[in-house]
Write an enzyme that holds these catalytic residues in place. Structure first.
Site, short mmCIF file in Angstrom:
data_model
loop_
_atom_site.label_atom_id
_atom_site.label_comp_id
_atom_site.label_asym_id
_atom_site.label_seq_id
_atom_site.Cartn_x
_atom_site.Cartn_y
_atom_site.Cartn_z
N SER A 1 4.07 -13.63 13.45
CA SER A 1 3.57 -12.97 12.24
C SER A 1 4.53 -13.18 11.07
O SER A 1 4.71 -14.28 10.62
CB SER A 1 3.31 -11.50 12.51
OG SER A 1 2.31 -11.01 11.66
N LYS B 1 -6.32 7.33 -4.98
CA LYS B 1 -4.92 7.75 -4.91
C LYS B 1 -4.57 8.38 -3.57
O LYS B 1 -3.43 8.26 -3.10
CB LYS B 1 -4.61 8.74 -6.05
CG LYS B 1 -3.13 9.00 -6.26
CD LYS B 1 -2.39 7.72 -6.61
CE LYS B 1 -0.89 7.98 -6.80
NZ LYS B 1 -0.16 6.73 -7.04
#
Length: 277
Positions: free
Chosen positions: A105, A157
């Site tokens: 990764s 948010k």
């Protein structure tokens, strides 16, 4: 005569001590130097490694750099910073990557910035993709009779809060972010390995693979360990048997600091973060 010899010996001792502590200095002349960069463990904070790469890039005595990776991946930003730093380094001197037990990764993302990649047949690599994990505690909070109220300035948010279920709209929003990062990963591999985007996408499904399998897919260049990688690097740089291998002096930390640092890294990546892993 004795005074002159003693003075010369003293000067040489001071020079050797300074050269060892400041390998980037112009006073550190002599045999050609090969820099050694270590990328180990979870990639969370790359500051020290970035500083070391910069020093190697700016040191005219360093003719080539070996990057040893033993990492399962980590946070996206630092992985990309290391990738970019190695690309800038590669523009000035040869860079060969040696994969240890695992370079997956984010670890692989960094590796593709090298001129050549050397992996052991049993190295675990690949795992090309981006993952985001969210923990939901809403059910537990309800059982405990705890209520939470959030006031936010925008509809996204509080997205990813452990106290609220994701809406379908929020899930689509986060998936778009993850896929954008995935596209960045694929494009970096395509450029670094000179592969088409289509060829990279065929194996960019998160699968882990061995070094032998990665060689078949064109994700690494040569099978071997650190010694083979060093020999390849010397050949690229035209360096004979006489050279100095130097590594970051700040890396020599006491074992207790390394353990505490690893624990701190694990704690710091808890929560809604995007990782190459």
């Amino acid at each position: 005569m004795f005074t002159a010899v003693a003075l010369f010996s003293g000067v040489m001792a001071v020079w050797r001590s300074y050269a060892e502590k400041h390998p980037e200095s112009f006073l550190s002349f002599g045999k050609p130097k090969i820099g050694l960069v270590h990328v180990e463990g979870m990639i969370v904070d790359a500051t020290d490694t970035l500083n070391w790469i910069r020093r190697l890039r700016e040191d005219p005595g360093v003719k080539a750099v070996l990057v040893r990776i033993d990492s399962p991946g980590g946070v996206v930003g630092p992985s990309q910073e290391l990738h970019g730093a190695l690309e800038r380094l590669r523009d000035k001197k040869p860079v060969v990557v040696s994969m240890g037990a695992v370079a997956a990764s984010g670890g692989y993302y960094i590796a593709v910035a090298g001129d050549k990649i050397v992996a052991n047949p049993g190295t675990l690599t690949g795992s090309i993709g981006v993952r985001m994990e969210l923990t939901n505690l809403q059910g537990l909070m309800e059982k405990l009779g705890i209520r939470r109220h959030a006031i936010a300035s925008g509809q996204f948010k509080t997205t990813g809060s452990p106290f609220e279920e994701l809406t379908e709209h929020e899930r689509a929003y986060l998936e778009a972010v993850v896929m954008d990062m995935h596209g960045q990963f694929v494009r970096a591999i395509s450029a670094g390995r000179d592969l088409t985007l289509e060829d990279v996408e065929k194996v960019a499904d998160g699968r882990i693979m061995t070094g032998l399998q990665a060689l078949e897919y064109g994700l690494v260049d040569v099978l071997g360990g650190r010694e083979e990688a060093l020999e390849l690097l010397r050949a690229l740089a035209g360096i004979d048997d006489h050279f100095d291998l130097i590594e970051d002096p700040t890396r020599q930390r006491p074992i207790w600091k390394r353990i505490l640092g690893s624990v701190e890294d694990e704690l710091r990546i808890q929560g809604p973060v995007w990782v190459f892993k």
